[in-house]
Design a protein around this motif. Structure first.
Motif, PDB file in Angstrom:
ATOM      1  N   VAL A  40       0.847  -1.201   0.000  1.00  0.00           N
ATOM      2  CA  VAL A  40       0.000   0.000   0.000  1.00  0.00           C
ATOM      3  C   VAL A  40       0.880   1.247   0.000  1.00  0.00           C
ATOM      4  N   ASP A  41       1.916   1.248   0.831  1.00  0.00           N
ATOM      5  CA  ASP A  41       2.842   2.389   0.856  1.00  0.00           C
ATOM      6  C   ASP A  41       3.530   2.566  -0.498  1.00  0.00           C
ATOM      7  N   LEU A  42       3.891   1.450  -1.125  1.00  0.00           N
ATOM      8  CA  LEU A  42       4.545   1.516  -2.441  1.00  0.00           C
ATOM      9  C   LEU A  42       3.628   2.173  -3.466  1.00  0.00           C
ATOM     10  N   ILE A  43       2.365   1.763  -3.495  1.00  0.00           N
ATOM     11  CA  ILE A  43       1.426   2.325  -4.473  1.00  0.00           C
ATOM     12  C   ILE A  43       1.195   3.804  -4.202  1.00  0.00           C
ATOM     13  N   PHE A  44       1.045   4.177  -2.939  1.00  0.00           N
ATOM     14  CA  PHE A  44       0.859   5.590  -2.599  1.00  0.00           C
ATOM     15  C   PHE A  44       2.086   6.407  -3.012  1.00  0.00           C
ATOM     16  N   GLU A  45       3.265   5.837  -2.829  1.00  0.00           N
ATOM     17  CA  GLU A  45       4.480   6.544  -3.209  1.00  0.00           C
ATOM     18  C   GLU A  45       4.593   6.669  -4.728  1.00  0.00           C
ATOM     19  N   LYS A  46       4.272   5.607  -5.450  1.00  0.00           N
ATOM     20  CA  LYS A  46       4.311   5.654  -6.915  1.00  0.00           C
ATOM     21  C   LYS A  46       3.344   6.703  -7.460  1.00  0.00           C
TER      22      LYS A  46
END
Length: 402
Positions: free
Chosen positions: A126-132
């Motif tokens: 989830v953090d990865l997608i928000f960062e992307k």
């Protein structure tokens, strides 16, 4: 100082740095389990892609929906990505997502793509997608009359600041007779106790309502009386009301969620609401392209009206460009340019990447015209303006008690 030579670079720099507030989605956090949608099978069975797929094939919508989720995804993949180039906006979005998360899809082998999603660690993902997607937080769509969703709220498990609540009251206002029996109330004036309970449980940033193209205010329908009760309650709570107007539901019921369409709506109803309830704040998005100019002009007349997003069928590059240009020309920076309306987590990536590419182009053209007119533009001016569009307008409108 910013000039033609470095203007694009400066806009890019700000857009890459800014953390976006996505003010309207249909996403849920991982703690909501079955409501938290992610991964390639849910991405491929997005209702936009279902409608597109069924157009090509000698298969009825009923036969399509009788397939399992995996079978539906495989049929969409073969139809739109193997047998054809994924040229539509929603199909290209899948390509953008896979590219951004680093999935090799050169062989067009869906099993290899699935293998990537099978191995992810959910919390870090989830953090990865928000960062992307460069997202600070998203606003959910929370229906207090959905028993499946409410079981999670009643467990008091929601503590995820990446996902903020809103209170969606469509069923209350559009299906009153059935909801009245469900709530065990005799009169619409008795809904306040339920609203109090829902507010205490959910703590929404705003109240949301969607209406069909034939929505009128005022009229002699019970819906107007219910709306007035909600207006008074929102004023008391000092929260805005988001109105999403123009969806024609189930023009083809066999397509289910993919069977909704669009119709031109009545702007006078927005004028009447803004004028009749000056102490309420309204966030409005309309689905029909034909409504956009009149809505912009209406926003110039009412400070308590904030227009937002290119919703649903307007979320296509050509229309985002046209509408964003018009809004800048009529409203300056006093609007919210986009929301994702995402239903599956990874959609945040493509919906924002594609939208920002277009908004960047529009901003470049407008800033360049301003420079050529003799204005001195600084990098901090660009940062201030873009922050207003993607963050400040929403938070000021939500949290200001004026």
């Amino acid at each position: 100082m910013v000039d033609k030579r470095n203007l694009e670079e400066k806009i890019n720099k700000v857009l890459e740095k800014i953390k976006i507030i996505d003010i309207h989605t249909h996403l849920f956090p991982p703690s909501f389990k079955d409501l938290f949608l992610y991964g390639i099978d849910y991405l491929l069975t997005y209702h936009y892609l279902i409608a597109e797929t069924v157009r090509y094939l000698p298969i009825s919508p009923d036969d399509f929906y009788n397939l399992s989720l995996k079978e539906q995804a495989e049929l969409v993949w073969k139809t739109l990505f193997v047998d054809r180039s994924p040229i539509s906006e929603s199909a290209r979005g899948i390509v953008t997502i896979l590219t951004e998360v680093g999935v090799d899809f050169e062989k067009k082998d869906l099993s290899l793509i699935r293998a990537y999603f099978d191995k992810i660690d959910m919390e870090s993902y989830v953090d990865l997608i928000f960062e992307k997607a460069k997202i600070d937080y998203v606003v959910m769509t929370n229906d207090p009359l959905d028993e499946n969703e409410m079981k999670y709220w009643k467990c008091n498990i929601f503590k995820d600041k990446r996902f903020r609540p809103s209170l969606r009251l469509d069923r209350l206002i559009n299906d009153w007779e059935n909801i009245r029996e469900y709530l065990k109330v005799k009169d619409y004036k008795e809904i306040k106790d339920h609203l109090d309970k829902w507010f205490l449980m959910i703590e929404p940033l705003y109240i949301a309502l969607s209406f069909p193209p034939d929505f009128r205010y005022p009229d002699d329908m019970l819906r107007s009386r219910l709306l007035e009760e909600i207006m008074l309650y929102a004023e008391e709570r000092k929260v805005p009301i988001a109105l999403m107007i123009g969806a024609k539901r189930s023009v083809n019921p066999s397509l289910r969620l993919a069977g909704d369409s669009v119709g031109k709506s009545n702007i006078e109803s927005i004028e009447n609401l803004c004028r009749s309830f000056p102490n309420n704040k309204f966030m409005v998005t309309m689905l029909s392209r034909e409504n956009q100019h009149e809505l912009c002009v209406t926003a110039r007349k009412f400070k308590n009206l904030m227009i937002f997003g290119c919703w649903w069928f307007l979320n296509t590059p050509s229309l985002i460009e046209e509408i964003t240009k018009m809004r800048l020309e009529l409203l300056g920076f006093s609007f919210i340019p986009q929301h994702s309306d995402a239903r599956v987590l990874e959609q945040l990536i493509y919906k924002w990447k594609h939208s920002k590419e277009i908004i960047k182009k529009v901003l470049y053209d407008k800033y360049l015209a301003l420079i050529r007119s003799g204005w001195t533009l600084k990098e901090e001016d660009i940062e201030r303006d873009i922050t207003q569009l993607f963050r400040k307008n929403f938070e000021d409108f939500i949290f200001s008690k004026q």
